[in-house]
Enzyme design. Structure first.
Site, mmCIF file in Angstrom:
data_model
loop_
_atom_site.group_PDB
_atom_site.id
_atom_site.type_symbol
_atom_site.label_atom_id
_atom_site.label_comp_id
_atom_site.label_asym_id
_atom_site.label_seq_id
_atom_site.Cartn_x
_atom_site.Cartn_y
_atom_site.Cartn_z
ATOM 1 N N THR A 75 -4.223 10.649 1.467
ATOM 2 C CA THR A 75 -3.125 10.688 2.436
ATOM 3 C C THR A 75 -2.493 12.083 2.432
ATOM 4 O OG1 THR A 75 -2.729 8.356 2.003
ATOM 5 C CG2 THR A 75 -0.938 9.578 3.061
ATOM 6 N N CYS B 56 2.051 4.285 -3.179
ATOM 7 C CA CYS B 56 1.934 4.857 -1.829
ATOM 8 C C CYS B 56 3.243 4.883 -1.049
ATOM 9 C CB CYS B 56 0.898 4.072 -1.045
ATOM 10 S SG CYS B 56 -0.690 4.058 -1.866
HETATM 11 C C1 UGA Z 1 0.107 -0.192 0.750
HETATM 12 C C2 UGA Z 1 -0.278 -0.623 2.179
HETATM 13 O O1 UGA Z 1 -0.008 -2.011 2.345
HETATM 14 C C3 UGA Z 1 -1.754 -0.347 2.457
HETATM 15 O O2 UGA Z 1 -2.048 -0.657 3.813
HETATM 16 C C4 UGA Z 1 -2.046 1.137 2.202
HETATM 17 O O3 UGA Z 1 -3.412 1.425 2.371
HETATM 18 C C5 UGA Z 1 -1.649 1.476 0.780
HETATM 19 O O4 UGA Z 1 -0.254 1.195 0.574
HETATM 20 C C6 UGA Z 1 -1.919 2.944 0.565
HETATM 21 O O5 UGA Z 1 -1.309 3.765 1.245
HETATM 22 O O6 UGA Z 1 -2.831 3.268 -0.208
HETATM 23 P P1 UGA Z 1 -0.076 -1.282 -1.663
HETATM 24 O O7 UGA Z 1 0.745 -0.113 -2.139
HETATM 25 O O8 UGA Z 1 -1.257 -1.679 -2.445
HETATM 26 O O9 UGA Z 1 -0.596 -1.008 -0.172
HETATM 27 O O10 UGA Z 1 0.949 -2.492 -1.630
HETATM 28 P P2 UGA Z 1 1.360 -3.735 -0.695
HETATM 29 O O11 UGA Z 1 0.547 -4.930 -0.997
HETATM 30 O O12 UGA Z 1 1.449 -3.350 0.714
HETATM 31 O O13 UGA Z 1 2.819 -4.020 -1.297
HETATM 32 C C7 UGA Z 1 3.791 -2.973 -1.428
HETATM 33 C C8 UGA Z 1 5.052 -3.483 -2.088
HETATM 34 O O14 UGA Z 1 5.792 -4.323 -1.206
HETATM 35 C C9 UGA Z 1 4.861 -4.302 -3.365
HETATM 36 O O15 UGA Z 1 5.809 -3.871 -4.318
HETATM 37 C C10 UGA Z 1 5.116 -5.725 -2.924
HETATM 38 O O16 UGA Z 1 5.571 -6.552 -3.976
HETATM 39 C C11 UGA Z 1 6.185 -5.524 -1.870
HETATM 40 N N1 UGA Z 1 6.243 -6.581 -0.849
HETATM 41 C C12 UGA Z 1 5.155 -6.892 -0.110
HETATM 42 C C13 UGA Z 1 7.455 -7.225 -0.592
HETATM 43 O O17 UGA Z 1 8.479 -6.940 -1.253
HETATM 44 N N2 UGA Z 1 7.515 -8.160 0.397
HETATM 45 C C14 UGA Z 1 6.430 -8.484 1.144
HETATM 46 O O18 UGA Z 1 6.551 -9.333 2.070
HETATM 47 C C15 UGA Z 1 5.220 -7.842 0.877
#
Ligand code: UGA
Length: 441
Positions: free
Chosen positions: A124, A267
């Site tokens: 990124t 990220c």
């Molecule tokens: C995120 C993006 O979702 C991906 O699309 C992207 O490719 C990636 O970053 C990146 O740039 O590499 P990720 O960091 O693995 O992916 O995490 P997510 O599953 O999206 O969750 C992010 C955070 O949000 C976590 O702390 C999770 O617990 C929190 N979350 C998620 C919430 O608090 N509420 C929700 O409804 C969903």
């Protein structure tokens, strides 16, 4: 076509194993020789569901090889993907050091390469990076010309940790940024077997799509967390029901409307910060990005406030934190909310005991307790024993199995703060149960 992948972190490893599984011969390169040894011994350097099986099948079929020799990686392939990390430095500014170093290596190897080679950047990076420093570095090190002697493309990734293998095979879209016809064609061929919309655009658009997507997704969660904080003050209100009602609107969708103590990870925190810096450097205000970050910074304090409302000052209180990983099914603690919660607790003089099924070692390695010791428990039940208060930070399945009776028996004073809404409030009504976005019932 043979591929090489530079950087075997989450993204690089999944792409290396994924591309091998769909028939490519892949060389995975990393400067960390210990990581290469580990992978060659069949061990995964992180927790990621289904990834080891995918790697095993690639290595058994001799389509996936790991190396710490970058010349070998480039010279034995037709395309090199760069998937190294772009973290923030100590001044909280974007650090492109790993990216530049990877392109130096690739450029150096391209000097020796005979035929056409294409370089694809998955890391990124802000708009302007590929057409600027990436192109310059490759041309300088190789003595060759981009778009003529070698190809160049941007190809952001959209995988989530803990779902990365599934996201590789079932991606919503593929974005290819390329400024010349041949690069466009070659990268499109690599992705020919993927049945999903493919957007072919410029370098700058492809780079911006990644930041805008991550910022928008984070904004959605900060939004529901803001609503959660309002709901908490309204008798009978519950943000989960509000989110359900919102999500039924096809324009909103139910995803990313789960209230929490904030979002974390490697990220979103840095991508939102970089987007904000980019906007400011261009003389543009980005108040939505600013608020997204601000709400997230304040959200862990909701748990502290609830604990103080139930117990008074936290000095000397034993507070158990369930979950250290930034989300379930990963051992990644980068940007994890647990770190902020623990920091606030220690600042208030609480005695902190923590437990996570897989992220304890990574957390310990951070040694972030400012000289103050925290206790590491061996299990969830041990963690909650004799606690004055429990804060659930990560949505691990095993925490969902801890019953009201378990809490009542184990804790000194059963104050349970559900930061991830993993419990049904009705089943925990005989203890002091407080949850994000749940108003007085
Ligand atoms: C995120 C993006 O979702 C991906 O699309 C992207 O490719 C990636 O970053 C990146 O740039 O590499 P990720 O960091 O693995 O992916 O995490 P997510 O599953 O999206 O969750 C992010 C955070 O949000 C976590 O702390 C999770 O617990 C929190 N979350 C998620 C919430 O608090 N509420 C929700 O409804 C969903």
């Amino acid at each position: 076509m043979k591929l090489s992948i530079f950087g075997l972190g989450h993204v690089g490893l999944v792409y290396a194993a994924g591309f091998a599984s769909i028939g490519f011969h892949v060389k995975g390169f990393d400067i960390d020789a210990e990581k290469i040894r580990m992978l060659n011994r069949g061990r995964l350097p992180m927790v990621e569901p289904n990834l080891m099986e995918l790697i095993d099948s690639g290595t058994k079929q001799q389509r996936l090889v790991f190396t710490d020799d970058y010349h070998d990686a480039v010279l034995s392939s037709d395309a090199s993907f760069v998937a190294v990390d772009t973290p923030l430095n100590e001044e909280e500014e974007l650090d492109l050091g790993q990216v530049i170093s990877a392109f130096r290596m690739i450029g150096e190897s391209l000097r020796k390469a005979g035929g056409y080679h294409i370089v694809v950047i998955k890391s990124t990076v802000p708009p302007g990076t590929t057409s600027g420093i990436v192109r310059e570095t490759l041309e300088k090190e190789s003595g060759k010309k981009a778009f003529e002697d070698f190809g160049l493309a941007v190809n952001p990734e959209f995988m989530r940790e803990a779902h990365a293998v599934q996201d590789f095979f079932e991606t919503d879209r593929i974005v290819i940024g390329a400024n010349d016809e041949r690069s466009r064609k070659v990268v499109s061929e690599i992705y020919a077997s993927f049945r999903c919309p493919k957007l072919i655009t410029s370098f700058n658009n492809a780079e911006m799509i990644k930041y805008a997507s991550n910022s928008f997704l984070a904004m959605k969660i900060s939004f529901i967390n803001m609503i959660a904080n309002i709901c908490e003050r309204i008798p009978g209100s519950d943000v989960e029901v509000v989110a359900e009602g919102m999500g039924l609107d096809k324009r909103i969708t139910p995803s990313l409307l789960k209230p929490s103590l904030g979002w974390g990870g490697s990220c979103w925190p840095k991508d939102n910060k970089v987007l904000l810096d980019l906007a400011r450097s261009l003389g543009v205000e980005a108040p939505l990005v600013e608020s997204t970050l601000e709400i997230n910074e304040g959200q862990p304090l909701q748990a502290i406030r609830m604990a103080e409302e139930a117990l008074g000052p936290l000095r000397g209180r034993r507070v158990a934190v369930l979950g250290l990983a930034f989300k379930a099914n990963t051992d990644d603690v980068r940007g994890a909310v647990s770190r902020k919660v623990i920091k606030h607790l220690l600042e208030r003089g609480a005695r902190v005991v923590v437990y996570d099924p897989v992220a304890m070692d990574n957390y310990r390695a951070l040694a972030e307790s400012n000289g103050k010791t925290i206790e590491y428990a061996e299990s969830g039940l041990e963690c909650i024993r004799d606690a004055d208060c429990v804060i659930v930070v990560t949505e691990w399945e095993e925490f969902k199995r801890i019953t009201q009776e378990d809490y009542r028996r184990a804790m000194k004073r059963p104050v349970l703060i559900d930061g991830m809404r993993i419990y049904d409030a009705k089943r925990y009504s005989e203890i002091t149960y407080r949850a994000i976005g749940l108003g007085p019932q």
